[in-house]
Design a protein around this motif. Structure first.
Motif, short mmCIF file in Angstrom:
data_model
loop_
_atom_site.label_atom_id
_atom_site.label_comp_id
_atom_site.label_asym_id
_atom_site.label_seq_id
_atom_site.Cartn_x
_atom_site.Cartn_y
_atom_site.Cartn_z
N ASN A 1 0.81 -1.21 0.00
CA ASN A 1 0.00 0.00 0.00
C ASN A 1 0.85 1.26 0.00
OD1 ASN A 1 -1.25 2.33 1.66
ND2 ASN A 1 -3.01 1.18 0.90
N LYS A 2 1.87 1.28 0.83
CA LYS A 2 2.55 2.56 1.07
C LYS A 2 3.79 2.76 0.21
CE LYS A 2 4.29 3.65 5.28
NZ LYS A 2 4.30 4.25 6.63
N PHE A 3 4.56 1.72 -0.01
CA PHE A 3 5.90 1.97 -0.58
C PHE A 3 6.06 1.57 -2.04
CE2 PHE A 3 6.74 1.29 4.03
CZ PHE A 3 7.18 2.56 4.32
N ILE A 4 5.21 0.64 -2.53
CA ILE A 4 5.44 0.16 -3.90
C ILE A 4 4.85 1.14 -4.91
CG2 ILE A 4 5.06 -1.74 -5.51
CD1 ILE A 4 6.79 -2.49 -3.11
N ASN A 5 5.65 1.43 -5.94
CA ASN A 5 5.21 2.34 -6.98
C ASN A 5 4.02 1.73 -7.74
OD1 ASN A 5 4.91 4.00 -9.10
ND2 ASN A 5 7.00 3.80 -9.89
N PRO A 6 2.87 2.39 -7.76
CA PRO A 6 1.68 1.81 -8.40
C PRO A 6 1.93 1.46 -9.86
CG PRO A 6 1.10 3.77 -7.16
CD PRO A 6 2.59 3.68 -7.13
N LYS A 7 2.80 2.21 -10.54
CA LYS A 7 3.02 1.95 -11.96
C LYS A 7 3.70 0.60 -12.18
CE LYS A 7 3.14 6.73 -13.36
NZ LYS A 7 3.99 7.82 -12.90
N ALA A 8 4.52 0.23 -11.21
CA ALA A 8 5.23 -1.05 -11.38
C ALA A 8 4.62 -2.13 -10.51
CB ALA A 8 6.70 -0.85 -10.99
N MET A 9 3.34 -1.94 -10.15
CA MET A 9 2.73 -2.82 -9.16
C MET A 9 2.77 -4.29 -9.58
SD MET A 9 1.47 -2.96 -6.19
CE MET A 9 1.04 -1.31 -5.71
N GLN A 10 2.23 -4.54 -10.79
CA GLN A 10 2.11 -5.95 -11.17
C GLN A 10 3.48 -6.61 -11.26
OE1 GLN A 10 -0.61 -6.60 -14.34
NE2 GLN A 10 -0.69 -8.79 -13.96
N ALA A 11 4.45 -5.89 -11.81
CA ALA A 11 5.79 -6.45 -11.94
C ALA A 11 6.38 -6.75 -10.56
CB ALA A 11 6.69 -5.46 -12.69
N THR A 12 6.18 -5.81 -9.64
CA THR A 12 6.72 -6.02 -8.31
C THR A 12 6.07 -7.23 -7.65
OG1 THR A 12 6.83 -3.63 -8.19
CG2 THR A 12 7.30 -4.84 -6.17
N LEU A 13 4.75 -7.32 -7.79
CA LEU A 13 4.06 -8.46 -7.20
C LEU A 13 4.58 -9.76 -7.82
CD1 LEU A 13 0.35 -7.18 -7.06
CD2 LEU A 13 2.00 -7.30 -5.21
N ASP A 14 4.79 -9.74 -9.13
CA ASP A 14 5.32 -10.91 -9.82
C ASP A 14 6.68 -11.30 -9.25
OD1 ASP A 14 3.75 -12.21 -11.62
OD2 ASP A 14 3.92 -10.60 -13.11
N SER A 15 7.52 -10.28 -9.06
CA SER A 15 8.87 -10.57 -8.60
C SER A 15 8.86 -11.15 -7.19
CB SER A 15 9.73 -9.32 -8.66
OG SER A 15 9.40 -8.49 -7.56
N ALA A 16 7.79 -10.83 -6.43
CA ALA A 16 7.71 -11.39 -5.08
C ALA A 16 6.88 -12.66 -5.05
CB ALA A 16 7.11 -10.35 -4.13
N ASN A 17 6.48 -13.12 -6.21
CA ASN A 17 5.65 -14.33 -6.34
C ASN A 17 4.29 -14.21 -5.66
OD1 ASN A 17 7.54 -15.80 -7.81
ND2 ASN A 17 8.65 -16.27 -5.89
N ILE A 18 3.78 -13.02 -5.62
CA ILE A 18 2.47 -12.89 -4.97
C ILE A 18 1.46 -12.25 -5.92
CG2 ILE A 18 3.21 -12.89 -2.55
CD1 ILE A 18 3.26 -9.85 -2.70
N GLU A 19 1.69 -12.39 -7.22
CA GLU A 19 0.72 -11.90 -8.19
C GLU A 19 -0.51 -12.80 -8.07
OE1 GLU A 19 -1.53 -10.55 -11.19
OE2 GLU A 19 -0.74 -12.58 -11.40
N VAL A 20 -1.66 -12.22 -7.85
CA VAL A 20 -2.84 -12.99 -7.47
C VAL A 20 -3.24 -14.01 -8.53
CG1 VAL A 20 -5.28 -12.82 -6.93
CG2 VAL A 20 -3.68 -11.22 -5.92
N GLU A 21 -3.25 -13.57 -9.78
CA GLU A 21 -3.72 -14.47 -10.83
C GLU A 21 -2.83 -15.72 -10.91
OE1 GLU A 21 -4.08 -12.55 -14.57
OE2 GLU A 21 -5.60 -13.97 -15.27
N SER A 22 -1.51 -15.48 -10.81
CA SER A 22 -0.65 -16.66 -10.91
C SER A 22 -0.75 -17.51 -9.65
CB SER A 22 0.81 -16.28 -11.19
OG SER A 22 1.14 -15.08 -10.57
N LEU A 23 -0.94 -16.89 -8.51
CA LEU A 23 -1.12 -17.69 -7.29
C LEU A 23 -2.34 -18.59 -7.44
CD1 LEU A 23 -0.46 -15.30 -4.27
CD2 LEU A 23 0.79 -17.35 -4.87
#
Lengths: 197, 1010
Positions: B736-758
């Motif tokens: 919520n606070k620190f991740i850049n919204p523009k790179a949100m999906q990529a960041t989530l992917d890199s942390a393995n917590i992208e919802v669709e892939s989970l």
């Protein structure tokens, strides 16, 4: 001024001196001020791990623990009835007192009948509205207690000149029922009970 | 045809057209096309028409209309004078069209100021020839004349006063002139006209006439018509009338008796007006005059207080009594003051004798009100009352009586407390004579009176607190004694249940900390310290002491001392090896002080940053020490303390803190921190620490590394539920606070917590994965910066409802639940519309799914999810969609699984609001609602909370729904409730009693109608 001149100024008991369950509960059980510092909102992790859910499940455990109807509960039911001639409650006028209420549990294991006895102390021995007050208390308890309770409302011995007569009336089911057919009496009793929560 | 002829033709048909004609004449005058003399002569045959009064009036109206339209400077001074004489001359012979004459004069005056003689002549002409002008029937006529007089008194006050000074008869004509006016708009001006002679002229001789001219209107009972264009209210009239009554001290012989006479009125409104008028008179009349009536006023006003009829009347009377006291506050009116106070003191002393009664309580109120007027009034009252009061006190053995007396004393000193708060120097010498006595008495009550005499002891406690609050009254020794006694109650009085006054004593002690910080530092705080051991044998006994001690931090003057002592105690306890619970309790006390106390602020109004250095940093070094306190609960409290102090601090300060601690909290450099154990261990602290930081402070790469590590732990490592809970909260915060919204999906992917892939990995995600998924979605929807991604995820969650078990559905309640981490104070991104948006995206699909679904397993899922979402929404947000929600909500009440109590409870709360605010919506579902509510009132499938709420809803029904709809259910409900009267839980029984009373009352309504 007041209809009853003998008793224009009865002693009024200060609200903080009236018995109440909150104040008589042991202080150790109440929540400390620090408990609020960590709010118990549901956690994201698991639907059942939150403090709220655990308190709910402890409620289930406590569900079996029965809180019996006791003297204080009966007192709370009737002490808020207001006096027909003073704009004050029976509790603050000392008409209803916790010490004068008793609950007798069933005498034998086979019987389910409990008895509630309430002794009323009129504000003066010549109080003309004693019967009405007694009737109000009786009606309130009949409405608010489960049917397994027998309700016995009487005037405390030596507090009223008309005690015997009043007790006879209050003890007689037929006469109570008949009284509650009387429109004027119903209105008076309803006004008295209107202040009950 | 001349203009006048056309005017006369038009004036009755069309006023506007007539005015236009007059305006044409005016412009002709301006352009010199028409001479003034010709205009006047053209009037002759109409203005002098002996037979038709109406015609004469209309002609003069023409003159007025023309003059009002003439631009300034068209008419010369001489012409204006001539016109003036012309109009006045007409009035002498003919008063037809008097309103128009007044308008004409007003118009002339606007175009050139009159000399004093003209003004006098105008006034005289009207008074002599148009008197009494109440004979003029038209309100508009009278209005114009009143306006003229208003102008005269506004601009030509001196000339008019000369008329009065030169002619003793003038004033009576003047008064009689306005006699009998009834129109409210006119009256408003008449009152202000009459106020001029009242306040400025010498009218002693005609004071009575003048007074009666206005008092005839008292009390005002005017009710404005519903479409009143002037918007004059009864209050406007009352206010003007009151200023008139109070305008002149010479009115006193008439006003006070007349007002007191009206005080006997049976109308509450009249009495209210009387009291306001009396107050105004006291304020405005001369003290020497008020003196003549002070005792009379007391004798009348006291009844309103001794026998309260309406509370506000008593309060207004008290105010009036106080105003009299204040009137005589100057030292040279001392004799007046004594005269006034003598009967008050006498009467109140009499009521003391049989205290406590209603009268003695009233006496207390009177003494408080009057003493509050000023210090010397209070002084006299103390001298007059306190000796008697304490003699009676000592002579009595009865606790009740003593309590009654103390209550009155408290009222008097409360006046001093108020006075010392508003004035700097209040002379307390007189009170000093009684204060030692009083303090001694009250201290004895606290220590020796039976504990069951609660109200008695509370009165003493309140009295002591007030004595201490009056600055300069008690000596240092006395203050110490007072503080000692109260501290002793808190620390050592071992009374449970009825008789315990600990809470009140604590409140008093906090107030005392404000009035006597020194006594607090020297006496109370050391006493508390004695009772707080370094290593307690039994934790529970120190809990209340610690709680009480922490509450002292509410006073800023002792905040630092309290905190320092707590810190020292914590260090001592650690050194002595005290139990973890005790250390936690001490930490909680520190946290309490920072969250609920009053830390000293810096120039910006933020708690000083030195608090962080002094208190948070030593605690953080404990966290850092791997062998130190590592219990998750302890770390969480430390985290919260750091959070509270750190989050309001400046960017600069936070940056320094962050870089100093980066090394040991960060995962990039230090391999020791990378172990999942250490991550789990630090999480409770780290969560609150990161929550405090402003987003600009942190290093982006650091946060991403942290997110990846924590996601890894959440999804893969083994941990208990509490640990997982903290980690997913942490993930939620970081996203919520620190991740850049523009790179949100990529960041989530890199942390393995992208919802669709989970979700695609596993059709049925693990419980851990679901936790992470919900935390990601929650972070995004509160943030509101990635709308496309958020709605895609929400749709995925909805899909999940049809395939999974109830545990997923229950998690929906977490999405919108209040969260103490994701807040604006923690610098998180909180969209203002997130609740509304989530509602719009989820609720329609869910209700649709409920409607169409026939599947017995997925339907409950949807119902649970729905109630989980609705639960946290404000009622106003649901209101518009209610009609479509009622059906699923009713079905929610049918959920029979014992685990489904939360959905039921929150649904019942919604029904409660519906019954309260929109009963119409449920009126067509009455049968199903009542049946379901009744089903919810009994165990064992419903917990006590649900049963009680169901009863509350059922109680609302008779009040909110139509009687005839409910009557068929009455017998059934009353019978069913009989069982609830015997519910095992007391609270439920109480609700059942209330509910049954409400339903029984339905019957009575029926009989009354017959």
């Amino acid at each position: 001024m007041d209809a009853d001149k003998d008793n224009a100024n009865p002693t009024i008991i200060n609200p903080s001196d009236l018995p109440s369950r909150r104040r008589s509960a042991p202080t150790t059980k109440r929540k400390g001020i620090f408990d609020e510092l960590a709010p118990a909102y549901p956690s994201l992790a698991d639907p059942f791990s939150s403090a709220e859910a655990s308190s709910a499940s402890s409620e289930f455990d406590g569900e079996e623990r029965r809180e019996e109807i006791d003297e204080q509960e009966v007192y709370d039911l009737i002490s808020t009835i207001s006096d027909p001639e003073h704009p004050l409650s029976l509790g603050s006028l000392g008409v209803a007192k916790l010490d004068d209420i008793s609950v007798q549990r069933p005498t034998s294991p086979r019987s389910r009948i409990s008895t509630v006895t309430v002794l009323l102390t009129p504000t003066t021995s010549a109080c003309s509205l004693t019967t009405v007050i007694g009737l109000g208390v009786k009606v309130r308890l009949l409405q608010a207690l489960p049917p397994r309770f027998r309700v016995d409302v009487r005037i405390k011995e030596g507090t009223s000149q008309t005690a015997d007569e009043v007790n006879k009336q209050l003890g007689d089911k037929e006469r109570v029922a008949a009284a509650m057919e009387n429109r004027n009496l119903i209105n008076v009793v309803n006004t008295m009970l209107a202040t009950c929560e | 045809m001349s203009d006048i002829q056309i005017y006369l033709l038009e004036v009755d048909k069309d006023k506007a057209e007539a005015r236009k004609i007059a305006a044409q004449s005016a412009s002709k005058l301006e352009n010199k096309e028409l001479k003034l003399i010709d205009l006047i002569t053209s009037l002759e045959q109409y203005i002098n028409n002996k037979d038709d009064a109406g015609l004469r009036a209309k002609s003069i109206a023409y003159v007025a209309d023309v003059l009002e339209s003439v631009p300034p400077k068209v008419l010369s001074g001489q012409e204006r004078r001539l016109l003036c004489d012309f109009v006045l001359g007409r009035i002498e012979g003919d008063v037809e069209g008097i309103g128009a004459s007044a308008r004409a004069l007003l118009a002339l005056e606007e175009r050139g100021k009159w000399d004093p003689e003209t003004a006098q002549k105008v006034a005289r002409t009207f008074l002599d020839h148009a008197n009494p002008w109440k004979d003029f029937k038209l309100q508009t006529d009278r209005f114009a004349v009143i306006q003229l007089f208003d102008r005269l008194l506004a601009k030509y006050r001196a000339p008019l006063q000369q008329l009065h000074d030169g002619d003793p008869e003038f004033i009576s004509k003047f008064i009689a002139f306005f006699d009998g006016e009834k129109d409210p708009r006119n009256l408003m001006i008449v009152f202000s006209i009459l106020r001029v002679p009242m306040t400025e002229w010498n009218v002693r001789a005609s004071a009575q006439d003048l007074f009666e001219a206005v008092f005839n209107y008292f009390p005002i009972t005017f009710k404005p018509p519903p479409d009143d264009p002037y918007g004059i209210t009864a209050q406007d009239l009352k206010d003007r009338l009151r200023t008139c009554i109070a305008a002149n001290s010479d009115f006193a012989p008439y006003s006070f008796p007349a007002l007191l006479d009206k005080l006997d009125s049976s109308s509450i409104n009249t009495k209210r007006d009387v009291l306001h008028a009396i107050q105004a008179c006291i304020i405005n009349y001369d003290p020497t005059i008020v003196n003549l009536y002070s005792v009379t006023l007391w004798d009348a006003l006291k009844f309103e207080i001794l026998n309260v009829q309406e509370e506000d009347l008593a309060e207004e009377s008290l105010k009036a009594l106080a105003l009299i006291g204040a009137k005589f506050a100057q030292p040279h009116f001392d004799a007046y003051l004594s005269t006034y106070l003598r009967p008050i003191i006498k009467e109140c002393s009499e009521h003391l004798e049989d205290a406590p009664t209603k009268q003695s309580q009233a006496a207390g109120r009177i003494l408080h009100a009057v003493a509050s007027a000023s210090a010397n009034v209070a002084d006299k009252i103390v001298k007059g009352i306190c000796p008697t009061l304490f003699t009676l006190y000592k002579a009595s053995e009865s606790f009740t009586k003593r309590r009654g007396l103390l209550e009155i004393f408290n009222q008097i000193i409360r006046a001093y407390v108020d006075l010392t708060r508003s004035q700097i120097n209040v002379d307390v010498e007189a009170l000093k004579a009684s204060s030692s006595d009083a303090l001694g008495v009250m201290l004895r009550v606290l220590t020796h009176a039976p504990k069951a005499e609660v109200s008695f002891r509370l009165s003493a406690l309140a009295g002591i607190t007030q004595l201490l609050a009056i600055s300069g009254l008690l000596s240092n020794d006395e203050a110490d004694q007072a503080v000692d006694t109260v501290t002793d109650i808190i620390l050592h009085e071992d009374v449970h249940g009825h008789g315990s006054i600990r809470t009140e004593a604590m409140k008093s002690l906090t107030e005392m900390a404000h009035s006597a910080p020194d006594a607090m530092r020297n006496r109370a705080i050391p006493a508390f310290m004695v009772d707080l051991p370094d290593r307690p044998a039994e934790d529970s006994s120190v809990g209340p002491v610690l709680e009480a001690f922490a509450q002292l931090s509410g006073e800023q003057q002792v905040f630092d001392t309290v905190l320092l002592r707590l810190k020292n105690k914590l260090n001592a306890a650690r050194a002595q090896g005290a139990s973890g619970t005790y250390l936690q309790a001490l930490l909680l006390a520190i946290l309490y002080a920072f969250t609920h106390g009053s830390p000293k602020p810096d120039e910006e109004g933020v708690p000083r940053s030195t608090y962080f250095t002094e208190y948070a940093e030593p605690l953080m070094s404990m966290v850092r020490d791997v062998s130190g306190m590592q219990d998750p609960r302890t770390l969480e409290i430390i985290g919260r303390i750091c959070n509270t102090i750190l989050r309001p601090q400046s960017l600069h300060f936070q940056s320094t803190v962050y870089s100093k601690n980066l090394e040991y909290l960060s995962l990039a450099e230090n391999s020791a921190n990378k172990s999942s154990d250490r991550i789990l261990q630090l999480a409770p602290f780290s969560l609150y620490y990161y929550a405090a930081l402003r987003p600009e402070v942190v290093d982006a790469q650091d946060v991403i590394t942290l997110l990846q590590a924590q996601s890894n732990v959440a999804l893969n490592a083994s941990h208990d539920e509490a640990g997982l809970s903290t980690i997913v909260q942490h993930i939620c915060l970081l996203i919520n606070k620190f991740i850049n919204p523009k790179a949100m999906q990529a960041t989530l992917d890199s942390a393995n917590i992208e919802v669709e892939s989970l979700l695609s990995v596993n059709a049925e995600p693990t419980s851990q994965a679901t936790s992470v998924i919900f935390s990601v979605v929650k972070a995004l929807l509160i943030q509101g910066k990635c709308p496309a991604l958020t709605s895609k995820y929400l749709q995925l969650l909805l899909k999940l409802l049809s395939t999974s078990d109830k545990s997923v559905a229950r998690r929906f309640a977490k999405l919108l639940a209040p969260d103490d981490i994701l807040t604006k104070e923690n610098h998180c991104l909180v969209s203002g519309l997130y609740k509304q948006k989530t509602f719009n995206q989820l609720v329609p699909s869910i209700t649709e799914a409920v409607r169409t679904s026939a599947d017995a397993t997925t339907k409950p899922n949807h119902l649970i999810a729905l109630s989980g979402i609705l639960r946290w929404l404000p009622y106003s947000m649901l209101e518009s969609t209610l009609p479509s929600l009622i059906a699923p909500l009713l079905q929610t009440l049918d959920l029979s699984d014992t685990a489904d109590q939360d959905p039921k409870a929150s649904t019942l709360i919604i029904f409660e609001s519906v019954l309260m605010h929109n009963p119409d919506i449920v009126s067509e579902h009455v049968a199903s609602l009542i049946t379901r509510l009744m089903n919810c009132t009994t165990g064992p499938t419903n917990i006590a909370k649900v049963r009680a709420k169901a009863l509350q809803c059922l109680t609302l029904a008779p009040r909110q729904l139509k009687r005839e709809v409910l009557v068929p259910y009455r017998r059934q409900v009353v019978k069913k409730l009989m069982a609830c009267l015997d519910d095992p839980k007391r609270d439920v029984r109480a609700e059942a009693v209330r509910c049954r009373t409400a339903w029984l009352a339905l019957d009575e309504g029926e009989e009354e109608e017959e």
